[in-house]
Enzyme design. Sequence first.
Site: not given
Length: 437
Positions: A109, A136, A209, A311
Site C-alpha cells: 500500500k 487495501v 489506503k 493477517g
Amino acid sequence: MSDTVARPIGVAVLGMGNVGAEVVRILTDSDGDIRERVGAPVVLRGVAVRDASVPREGVDPALLTSDPSALVAREDVDIVVELIGGVELPRTLILAALEAGKSVITANKALMAVHAGELSEAAARNRVDLYFEAAVAGAIPVIRPLTQSLAGDSVNRVAGIVNGTTNYILSEMAETGAVYSEVLAEAGRLGYAEADPTADVEGYDAAAKAAILASIAFHSRVTADDVYREGITSITPADLEAAAKFDCTIKLLAICERLTEDDGRERISARVYPALIPLEHPLATVNGAFNAVVVESENAGRLMFYGQGAGGAPTAAAVMGDLVMAARNRVYGGRGPLESTYASLPVAPIDDVQTRYYVSMRVADRPGVLEQVAGEFASQGVSIAAVRQEGAGEDARLIVVTHRASDRAQSETVAALEEMDSVIKVSSVLRLEGTNE
C-alpha cells in the site's frame, strides 16, 4: 487448447513473511485446483528472501534466493508477486518486471499510494497486468468491485475502517474504559500492533489506503500526501463515554468523497481521522481487528464490504485472487483494467470540507458561560445542534455537537474559544460522520 497456450506460467515470490509464506503454501498445496482455474500449470520458480541459507518449512531450498533482481529477470518467470514491503526496492524490482513484460501482483500500500501512476504507466506501456487488491483491507474485495463491478456507475463516496490495529484499540477502549496506552500495549502482546505502531496509530497506513481508494473511485491520481490525516493517540475514555451519551461510538475512518460545488465544479476530499458515528450506522458495529468499507454510488446505492483486513492467510487470499486473474490473462491473451485518470479532479484542502463536529471543553462554573460559548459559535457561523453540560466546579465541562460547517469555520471557532476567559481548555475536537444533518 493448444500446447503453446497451455505452457506453464512461472511465478516468482519476493518476500516470505507472513503473507509470502501463505502464498507459497497455497501455490504448493492447491496447484491442481489452480491449474484448472487458470487453464495451465502455475509453477513457483523461486522465492526471494534475505538469507537463502536459512531453511523455510515446506519450501524446497533450491527455490530460495537472496538475489531478487536475478529472480525477476529469469526468462521462465511470467508473474512477479511483490511482498517485501518498503518503497524504493520494491519500486525498482516492479519496474524491472513490468519493463521485461512480466505481470505484477503487490500488496504494498505504501508503494501504490506514492508510485501508482508510474507503475501503472509502465504496465500499460508493456501490455501487462498490475494488480493490488491486497493493498487495501486485506481479504476484503474492494479494488476489483471499484474497477470492474462499478465501472459503469458513478461513485460518490467511499468510507471505511481500513486499519485493524486502531479499530481494535478503539473497540477495546469503548468496551473496557481503559486508556489508550494500556490497550496499545495489549494490542502489541496479541500481535495486532507492530513494535513501532506509528504508521497505524497516527493514520499513515489508513491514509495510504485512502489515496488508493480515492484514485480508483474518482478516476484521478491521489497520493498519500494529498490525504488529510489525524491519528487516534489523543482519544480518551472520556471521549468514548461522551460519544455513547450521544448514541455514537468513535472509529478511525478513511473517507474519500466527491464534492460538487454550486457551479457544478467537482473536487475530491480524501481524509483520515477519528470520528463519532451513530450506533445505527453499519460501521459502528465493526469491532476488533476487522475492517469494513462502505461504497455509495449513483445507481448501485450503498454497498458494504466486511471482513478480516490483515493477517497472513486473509491477505494471501487476496493476492492469490490477483494471481489467478493475471495467470488467466497470460493463458488467454487478455488484460486486466488499466489505470483510469481521465477525470483528473483536484483534491480539496481540509479547510473547505464540511462535516459536523463534537467539541469538548472545560469551562468556568459560573452563570452565563453557556451563553458566551454559544455566542462564539454563532459569530463564526457554526450552528449548534446539541449541548451537554457535565460536572461542576473544576470539573465543569461543556460538550457541543454542531450542524455541518467547514473545517475552516470550526478551526476559527476553536481558536476563539481558547481565548475566552470562561473556557479553561478545549479538551477534544472530533468530527461527526454518518448523519444527514
